[in-house]
Design an enzyme around this catalytic site. Structure first.
Site, PDB file in Angstrom:
ATOM      1  N   HIS A  27       1.058  -0.893   0.263  1.00  0.00           N
ATOM      2  CA  HIS A  27      -0.142   0.184  -0.421  1.00  0.00           C
ATOM      3  C   HIS A  27       0.715   0.934   0.196  1.00  0.00           C
ATOM      4  CE1 HIS A  27      -3.495   2.227   1.366  1.00  0.00           C
ATOM      5  NE2 HIS A  27      -2.596   2.508   1.273  1.00  0.00           N
ATOM      6  N   HIS A  29       1.791   5.366  -1.814  1.00  0.00           N
ATOM      7  CA  HIS A  29       1.683   6.268  -2.315  1.00  0.00           C
ATOM      8  C   HIS A  29       2.578   7.367  -3.387  1.00  0.00           C
ATOM      9  CE1 HIS A  29      -3.116   6.719  -1.083  1.00  0.00           C
ATOM     10  NE2 HIS A  29      -2.203   5.958   0.352  1.00  0.00           N
ATOM     11  N   LYS A 113      -9.209  -0.697  -5.682  1.00  0.00           N
ATOM     12  CA  LYS A 113      -9.814   0.433  -4.246  1.00  0.00           C
ATOM     13  C   LYS A 113     -10.573   0.766  -4.105  1.00  0.00           C
ATOM     14  CE  LYS A 113      -8.588   2.071  -0.603  1.00  0.00           C
ATOM     15  NZ  LYS A 113      -6.899   2.370  -0.385  1.00  0.00           N
ATOM     16  N   HIS A 150     -10.731   1.015   1.886  1.00  0.00           N
ATOM     17  CA  HIS A 150     -10.318   1.815   3.271  1.00  0.00           C
ATOM     18  C   HIS A 150     -11.485   2.078   3.958  1.00  0.00           C
ATOM     19  CE1 HIS A 150      -8.796   5.890   4.952  1.00  0.00           C
ATOM     20  NE2 HIS A 150      -9.750   5.176   4.893  1.00  0.00           N
ATOM     21  N   HIS A 188      -4.780  -0.650   6.096  1.00  0.00           N
ATOM     22  CA  HIS A 188      -4.151   0.118   7.437  1.00  0.00           C
ATOM     23  C   HIS A 188      -5.243  -0.319   8.076  1.00  0.00           C
ATOM     24  CE1 HIS A 188      -6.499   2.595   5.214  1.00  0.00           C
ATOM     25  NE2 HIS A 188      -5.512   3.211   4.486  1.00  0.00           N
ATOM     26  N   ASP A 261       1.001   2.729   3.793  1.00  0.00           N
ATOM     27  CA  ASP A 261       0.454   3.670   3.370  1.00  0.00           C
ATOM     28  C   ASP A 261       1.564   4.995   3.299  1.00  0.00           C
ATOM     29  OD1 ASP A 261      -1.108   5.009   2.965  1.00  0.00           O
ATOM     30  OD2 ASP A 261      -2.608   4.926   4.698  1.00  0.00           O
TER      31      ASP A 261
HETATM   32  O1  DOR Z   1      -3.429   9.585   5.678  1.00  0.00           O
HETATM   33  C1  DOR Z   1      -3.358   8.757   4.911  1.00  0.00           C
HETATM   34  N1  DOR Z   1      -3.110  10.045   3.219  1.00  0.00           N
HETATM   35  N2  DOR Z   1      -4.350   8.227   4.308  1.00  0.00           N
HETATM   36  C2  DOR Z   1      -5.026   7.751   3.486  1.00  0.00           C
HETATM   37  O2  DOR Z   1      -6.197   7.405   3.165  1.00  0.00           O
HETATM   38  C3  DOR Z   1      -4.878   8.618   2.400  1.00  0.00           C
HETATM   39  C4  DOR Z   1      -4.060   9.035   1.804  1.00  0.00           C
HETATM   40  C5  DOR Z   1      -3.062  10.521   1.158  1.00  0.00           C
HETATM   41  O3  DOR Z   1      -3.074   9.957   0.190  1.00  0.00           O
HETATM   42  O4  DOR Z   1      -2.763  11.102   1.510  1.00  0.00           O
HETATM   43 ZN    ZN Z   2      -3.634   5.206   1.721  1.00  0.00          ZN
END
Ligand code: DOR
Ligand code: ZN
Length: 359
Positions: A27, A29, A113, A150, A188, A261
């Site tokens: 997971h 970003h 997702k 999520h 998460h 995450d």
């Molecule tokens: O803390 C987070 N940041 N939780 C999420 O679900 C998305 C992520 C983000 O894209 O910044």
């Molecule tokens: Zn995330």
């Protein structure tokens, strides 16, 4: 008696070095553009593959968009670094089941997702009414394509610290009963309820756990002044939940695997009157996990969490490459990553760490 117990403990060799199959991040970003360029090496340095979150602006909704995003990620990879992005689609109420099936059949996507609309960063295009996506979910169950969830309700009346537990009871469990065979990853997880629900599932249910939720509880965010770099969603809960997550992550059970995450935001948007959610842990996750597993006397189960359980859940081969962690002097890492989009603060665990990743 006491003496012999002490001797026994003393006689056990201290593990100072640990070689693992190269980890994956289930997971992650990576964003796009200058931010992608800046943060990608932080993950690619240690991880072979990652499940790439699709919550760009606009989100990655179709197979064509996922293919284009994958190309941008590979183009941003510095020469000499190997990394395989495992693409996902962002589920919307108008997602076409045939497009999802085609993107899966071609090998492009490894998951879809589900963001409940409004649950977190860039989730406004997510799903309001789950009944609108039944055909997509049935197709996914049929072809064995996992749904990454999520797991938070967005109902304003529900306290932010209860949103995960309420989601499990009122959304996730009914959904799994309605679509039998749907493979689900609870993303998460942050609560003992999440751990218990994941444990009660069969082989079709997995759960990712972040590095930061093994380290901080909600006091770390709020006591002694608000710490924006510890704010993420789902928000860290009280201490008993952190302990439940630690027990789950270090248990070796196949259903639990690492999803960092890691979610970069520039400092200007974290240190803000309405700060963004996300902890950036790509840089130091493995050092921190070694520390956590060492504290829990579970170093022999670290590889299961970082490198074995995830590929087994996703039906992907294990990485053949290895990575070595060593314990020594206090580890150093940059306090910030300087991207062309702006500086991004690296998660600070608040304690010294002696574990290093050998290059
Ligand atoms: O803390 C987070 N940041 N939780 C999420 O679900 C998305 C992520 C983000 O894209 O910044
Ligand atoms: Zn995330």
């Amino acid at each position: 008696m006491l003496e012999s117990e002490g001797q026994l403990r003393y006689a056990q060799p201290m593990m100072q070095s640990l070689t693992l199959r190269r980890p994956d991040d289930w997971h992650l970003h990576l964003r796009d553009g200058a931010m992608l360029q800046g943060v990608l090496p932080e993950t690619a340095r240690h991880f072979a593959r990652a499940i790439i979150m699709p919550n760009l602006v606009p989100p990655v909704v179709t197979g064509d968009q996922a293919a284009a995003y994958r190309d941008r990620i590979l183009a941003a990879l510095p020469d000499g670094m190997a990394f395989e992005p495992l693409m996902t689609l962002y589920l919307t109420e108008t997602t076409d089941p045939a497009d999802v099936a085609a993107a899966h059949a071609s090998g492009l996507i490894k998951a879809v997702k589900l963001y409940p609309a409004g649950a977190t960063t860039n989730s406004h295009g997510g799903v309001r009414d789950l009944s609108t996506v039944t055909a997509v979910l049935e197709k996914m169950a049929e072809i064995g394509l996992p749904l990454c969830v999520h797991g938070e309700v967005t109902t304003p009346e529900v306290d932010i610290f209860d949103r995960e537990a309420v989601f499990i009871d009122t959304v996730l469990d009914p959904l799994r009963r309605r679509i039998p065979g749907l493979r689900v990853v609870m993303e998460h997880i942050t609560t003992e309820e999440g751990v218990a629900y994941a444990r009660a599932g069969g082989d079709d249910l997995g759960a990712t756990i972040t590095t930061h939720h093994l380290i901080i509880n909600r006091n770390h965010i709020l006591v002694g002044g608000i710490k924006p770099h510890y704010y993420c969603l789902p928000v860290a809960k009280r201490e008993k939940h952190r302990l439940a997550l630690r027990a789950a992550a270090t248990s070796g059970e196949g259903r639990f695997f690492l999803g960092t995450d890691s979610a970069p935001h520039v400092d200007a948007l974290k240190e803000h009157a309405c700060g963004c959610a996300g902890c950036f842990t790509a840089t130091n996750t493995l050092q921190l996990l070694a520390h956590v597993f060492d504290e829990e006397n579970a170093l022999d189960r670290l590889e299961a969490f970082t490198s074995l359980n995830g590929p087994r859940f996703y039906g992907l081969p294990l990485n053949e490459d290895r990575i070595t962690l060593t314990k020594g002097t206090t580890a150093q890492w940059p306090a910030k990553i300087f991207t062309e989009a702006g500086p991004v603060t690296v998660f600070d665990p608040g304690f010294p760490v002696q574990w290093h990743v050998e290059a």
